[in-house]
Design an enzyme around this catalytic site. Structure first.
Site, PDB file in Angstrom:
ATOM      1  N   THR A  15      22.063 121.716  18.605  1.00  0.00           N
ATOM      2  CA  THR A  15      22.351 123.087  18.166  1.00  0.00           C
ATOM      3  C   THR A  15      21.100 123.914  18.407  1.00  0.00           C
ATOM      4  OG1 THR A  15      23.926 122.319  16.523  1.00  0.00           O
ATOM      5  CG2 THR A  15      23.065 124.552  16.244  1.00  0.00           C
ATOM      6  N   LYS A  63      29.121 127.838  16.583  1.00  0.00           N
ATOM      7  CA  LYS A  63      28.530 126.742  15.789  1.00  0.00           C
ATOM      8  C   LYS A  63      27.622 127.308  14.683  1.00  0.00           C
ATOM      9  CE  LYS A  63      26.467 122.875  14.662  1.00  0.00           C
ATOM     10  NZ  LYS A  63      26.804 121.565  14.296  1.00  0.00           N
ATOM     11  N   LYS A 119      17.101 124.852   9.957  1.00  0.00           N
ATOM     12  CA  LYS A 119      16.888 125.338  11.328  1.00  0.00           C
ATOM     13  C   LYS A 119      18.071 126.210  11.772  1.00  0.00           C
ATOM     14  CE  LYS A 119      18.544 122.688  14.267  1.00  0.00           C
ATOM     15  NZ  LYS A 119      19.603 122.318  15.203  1.00  0.00           N
TER      16      LYS A 119
HETATM   17  P1  NA7 Z   1      17.458 113.922  14.576  1.00  0.00           P
HETATM   18  O1  NA7 Z   1      17.900 112.684  13.885  1.00  0.00           O
HETATM   19  O2  NA7 Z   1      16.454 114.788  13.918  1.00  0.00           O
HETATM   20  O3  NA7 Z   1      16.886 113.474  16.012  1.00  0.00           O
HETATM   21  C1  NA7 Z   1      16.231 114.410  16.795  1.00  0.00           C
HETATM   22  C2  NA7 Z   1      16.020 113.904  18.202  1.00  0.00           C
HETATM   23  O4  NA7 Z   1      15.280 114.910  18.914  1.00  0.00           O
HETATM   24  C3  NA7 Z   1      15.202 112.615  18.283  1.00  0.00           C
HETATM   25  O5  NA7 Z   1      15.629 111.870  19.398  1.00  0.00           O
HETATM   26  C4  NA7 Z   1      13.793 113.170  18.486  1.00  0.00           C
HETATM   27  O6  NA7 Z   1      12.908 112.267  19.094  1.00  0.00           O
HETATM   28  C5  NA7 Z   1      14.092 114.312  19.427  1.00  0.00           C
HETATM   29  N1  NA7 Z   1      12.997 115.288  19.465  1.00  0.00           N
HETATM   30  C6  NA7 Z   1      12.576 116.095  18.455  1.00  0.00           C
HETATM   31  N2  NA7 Z   1      11.546 116.864  18.864  1.00  0.00           N
HETATM   32  C7  NA7 Z   1      11.296 116.500  20.149  1.00  0.00           C
HETATM   33  C8  NA7 Z   1      10.358 116.939  21.115  1.00  0.00           C
HETATM   34  N3  NA7 Z   1       9.470 117.904  20.849  1.00  0.00           N
HETATM   35  N4  NA7 Z   1      10.388 116.351  22.332  1.00  0.00           N
HETATM   36  C9  NA7 Z   1      11.276 115.384  22.621  1.00  0.00           C
HETATM   37  N5  NA7 Z   1      12.222 114.939  21.750  1.00  0.00           N
HETATM   38  C10 NA7 Z   1      12.217 115.492  20.533  1.00  0.00           C
HETATM   39  O7  NA7 Z   1      18.672 114.847  14.986  1.00  0.00           O
HETATM   40  P2  NA7 Z   1      20.235 114.495  15.096  1.00  0.00           P
HETATM   41  O8  NA7 Z   1      20.450 113.412  16.090  1.00  0.00           O
HETATM   42  O9  NA7 Z   1      20.817 114.329  13.732  1.00  0.00           O
HETATM   43  O10 NA7 Z   1      20.808 115.887  15.641  1.00  0.00           O
HETATM   44  C11 NA7 Z   1      20.608 116.266  16.988  1.00  0.00           C
HETATM   45  C12 NA7 Z   1      21.179 117.655  17.198  1.00  0.00           C
HETATM   46  O11 NA7 Z   1      22.578 117.696  16.860  1.00  0.00           O
HETATM   47  C13 NA7 Z   1      20.533 118.754  16.346  1.00  0.00           C
HETATM   48  O12 NA7 Z   1      20.368 119.923  17.126  1.00  0.00           O
HETATM   49  C14 NA7 Z   1      21.529 118.993  15.230  1.00  0.00           C
HETATM   50  O13 NA7 Z   1      21.399 120.274  14.671  1.00  0.00           O
HETATM   51  C15 NA7 Z   1      22.844 118.700  15.870  1.00  0.00           C
HETATM   52  P3  NA7 Z   1      12.026 111.252  18.178  1.00  0.00           P
HETATM   53  O14 NA7 Z   1      12.936 110.096  17.889  1.00  0.00           O
HETATM   54  O15 NA7 Z   1      11.637 112.003  16.926  1.00  0.00           O
HETATM   55  O16 NA7 Z   1      10.859 110.902  19.012  1.00  0.00           O
END
Ligand code: NA7
Length: 288
Positions: free
Chosen positions: A97, A172, A240
């Site tokens: 999102t 959304k 967020k």
């Molecule tokens: P989560 O459980 O907070 O997971 C977030 C994912 O995003 C996770 O794989 C993180 O990697 C990744 N992430 C966060 N910041 C970064 C940056 N800067 N670079 C690369 N990857 C990043 O979210 P959900 O799975 O519950 O939800 C995902 C989306 O669906 C979100 O927009 C919701 O609002 C709806 P990490 O494992 O921390 O290294």
């Protein structure tokens, strides 16, 4: 013909979605910023790419599902980002999102590389992700959705194609602000009843037989009454989304006074939370 899937983002929702595609027999190449979170999926048959770029290069259909706009920008445009590896003729599906404006930028970047883009935020939480019963709120072209359906059908039960890019994220955000306000309204009314010295059950019982009856009572009220906030949809992500809704409202000149007030409540609880909690934990605002 085998469809090669790429998957970037193995968070609370992303991982069970990716897992369903591995279990359905697709060759799935995964990448996650924190590589250790991919260990279990490698054991289940997924291939781990060393970079987002290489996950994209292996994919006919590439998914991204990361927390917020900066995360999406990082995995797409950052060093060894996915856009650099995206194949001509492939489809990028983003289930994060983010803002409608970012969705349009991603669509333009895909078009420059001869790839298609589907904006595909989801609703249904971790439960829906595990069961393959998510609802997709999409922006893009019907022909692209048709091409992606053999993969998407393993993840969702409804696919709303809502208009051009930007439409899915707009709707959304509009939907999530209703969820956030509903949960806040429930927490507020419980605070009033408890403050007067009465138990939560009486209010919940009456609400269930009234016009106030709503699924939030089934899903979130038990969390509030038991003080158990294991996250299905984390408060930090709802916070967020409220911010994204307010940003959009500022751009459009549309007042969202209740959303602005609710964001303050969510901000306060987020600031005090040391662990990851569900957004039902907004109840804690009145428990200090
Ligand atoms: P989560 O459980 O907070 O997971 C977030 C994912 O995003 C996770 O794989 C993180 O990697 C990744 N992430 C966060 N910041 C970064 C940056 N800067 N670079 C690369 N990857 C990043 O979210 P959900 O799975 O519950 O939800 C995902 C989306 O669906 C979100 O927009 C919701 O609002 C709806 P990490 O494992 O921390 O290294």
């Amino acid at each position: 013909m085998t469809v090669n899937v790429g998957w970037i983002g193995l968070g609370l929702i992303g991982k069970p979605m990716a897992r369903r595609l591995v279990n359905a027999g697709f060759p799935v190449t995964i990448w996650n910023r924190t590589a250790s979170k991919a260990d279990d999926m490698v054991g289940e048959g997924a291939r781990l790419a060393p970079t987002a770029r290489e996950a994209a290069a292996a994919a006919d259909v590439l998914f991204t599902c990361v927390s917020d706009p900066p995360a999406l920008e990082a995995v797409l445009w950052g060093a060894d980002g996915a856009l650099a590896g995206l194949r001509k003729g492939s489809i990028l599906i983003d289930s994060s999102t983010v803002s409608p404006g970012l969705a349009r930028r991603v669509a333009a970047a895909c078009a420059e590389r001869g790839a298609k883009f589907l904006e595909a935020p989801i609703t249904g939480g971790t439960w829906g992700a595990e069961k393959g019963e998510l609802v997709f709120l999409m922006g893009g072209e019907a022909a692209t959705l048709d091409r992606a359906r053999p993969v998407l059908d393993h993840l969702g039960k409804r696919f709303f194609l809502l208009g051009p890019h930007g439409a899915g994220q707009t709707i959304k955000l509009a939907m999530n602000l209703i969820y956030a306000l509903e949960v806040q309204a429930l927490a507020e009314s419980l605070a009033l009843v408890n403050g007067a010295g009465f138990g939560s059950e009486r209010l919940l019982e009456v609400l269930a037989s009234s016009m106030g009856r709503a699924p939030v009572l089934d899903v979130k009220a038990p969390m509030m009454t038991s003080d158990n906030y294991a996250p299905s949809f984390p408060l930090r992500l709802m916070h967020k989304d409220l911010g994204l809704a307010l940003d959009l409202s500022n751009q459009l000149g549309v007042a969202l006074p209740a959303t602005a007030a609710a964001r303050e409540t969510y901000s306060a609880v987020k600031g005090q939370s040391t662990e990851d909690v569900d957004y039902a934990a907004v109840r804690r605002f009145w428990r200090r």
